[in-house]
Design a protein around this motif. Structure first.
Motif, PDB file in Angstrom:
ATOM      1  N   GLY A  24     -30.588  -5.292  27.703  1.00 24.55           N
ATOM      2  CA  GLY A  24     -31.420  -4.666  26.836  1.00 24.55           C
ATOM      3  C   GLY A  24     -32.341  -5.966  26.362  1.00 24.55           C
ATOM      4  O   GLY A  24     -31.608  -6.919  26.205  1.00 24.55           O
ATOM      5  N   THR A  25     -33.319  -5.827  25.974  1.00 22.10           N
ATOM      6  CA  THR A  25     -34.156  -6.866  25.413  1.00 22.10           C
ATOM      7  C   THR A  25     -34.538  -6.514  23.935  1.00 22.10           C
ATOM      8  O   THR A  25     -34.234  -5.566  23.681  1.00 22.10           O
ATOM      9  N   ARG A  26     -35.285  -7.239  23.114  1.00 21.48           N
ATOM     10  CA  ARG A  26     -35.818  -6.945  21.901  1.00 21.48           C
ATOM     11  C   ARG A  26     -36.668  -5.911  21.962  1.00 21.48           C
ATOM     12  O   ARG A  26     -36.878  -5.003  21.015  1.00 21.48           O
ATOM     13  N   ALA A  27     -37.332  -5.537  22.955  1.00 24.19           N
ATOM     14  CA  ALA A  27     -38.374  -4.560  23.235  1.00 24.19           C
ATOM     15  C   ALA A  27     -37.753  -3.188  23.408  1.00 24.19           C
ATOM     16  O   ALA A  27     -38.055  -1.870  22.902  1.00 24.19           O
ATOM     17  N   SER A  28     -36.279  -3.329  23.937  1.00 24.60           N
ATOM     18  CA  SER A  28     -35.389  -2.063  23.915  1.00 24.60           C
ATOM     19  C   SER A  28     -35.209  -1.655  22.308  1.00 24.60           C
ATOM     20  O   SER A  28     -35.087  -0.427  22.234  1.00 24.60           O
ATOM     21  N   VAL A  29     -34.895  -2.764  21.548  1.00 24.69           N
ATOM     22  CA  VAL A  29     -34.634  -2.420  19.987  1.00 24.69           C
ATOM     23  C   VAL A  29     -35.791  -1.495  19.606  1.00 24.69           C
ATOM     24  O   VAL A  29     -35.556  -0.445  18.743  1.00 24.69           O
TER      25      VAL A  29
END
Length: 177
Positions: free
Chosen positions: A95-100
């Motif tokens: 996951g990436t920061r955008a997933s958060v």
């Protein structure tokens, strides 16, 4: 299943999924990616109280909105997940920061739907939340499996940091003799 058991299952699965999304994990490109969502959906659909008998229309509309949010969250989560291929052919994801941001938005929208249902007086059962979680996981797994089967699974995910060419090294400072 009792409401307490439902709540524990939902919390355990959501906690496990959220915690695991930020560690590299091997993508299952086989035919098993749908098993966990299917089990969760069966558990949710076994319960008779998903639709409030006294507010049938509002309950169905809230459930439909919950499923739309769940499916959109699953798709967005899959598109914000970084994938890469190892030399041995194994495909991995993280996951990436955008997933958060996707998770926070999905949880926020679910909270708004729950508050709306409370204001309308609709009895809301945890089986609807379990079904939504199953939908989120199903869409995320399906889109991710589809993404890694495309010719180039190393295309960066939306929101992932893109590596830039290295800068030339600066000359070291000369130490006084």
């Amino acid at each position: 299943m009792s409401a307490l058991v439902d709540a524990l299952v939902i919390t355990a699965v959501a906690g496990l999924v959220i915690a695991r999304q930020f560690r590299p994990s091997r993508v299952d490109t086989g035919r098993r990616w749908w098993v966990l969502p299917a089990v969760l959906a069966v558990l949710a659909l076994r319960e008779p109280g998903m639709i409030d008998a006294h507010h049938r229309t509002a309950s169905v509309l809230l459930l439909a909105a919950e499923m739309v949010v769940a499916l959109a969250t699953g798709a967005a989560w899959a598109w914000t997940t970084r994938t890469w291929k190892e030399p041995d052919g194994a495909v991995w994801s993280r996951g990436t920061r955008a997933s958060v941001v996707v998770w926070a938005g999905g949880i926020g929208l679910r909270a708004v739907l729950f508050a709306l249902g409370t204001v309308l007086g609709v009895r809301q059962d945890s089986s609807a939340l379990l079904l939504a979680l199953a939908g989120t996981l199903l869409v995320r797994s399906g889109v991710l499996a589809w993404r890694v089967r495309t010719p180039s699974p190393t295309v960066p995910a939306y929101g992932a940091a893109v590596s830039r060419p290295a800068r030339p090294a600066r000359p070291a400072w000369k130490e006084p003799a």
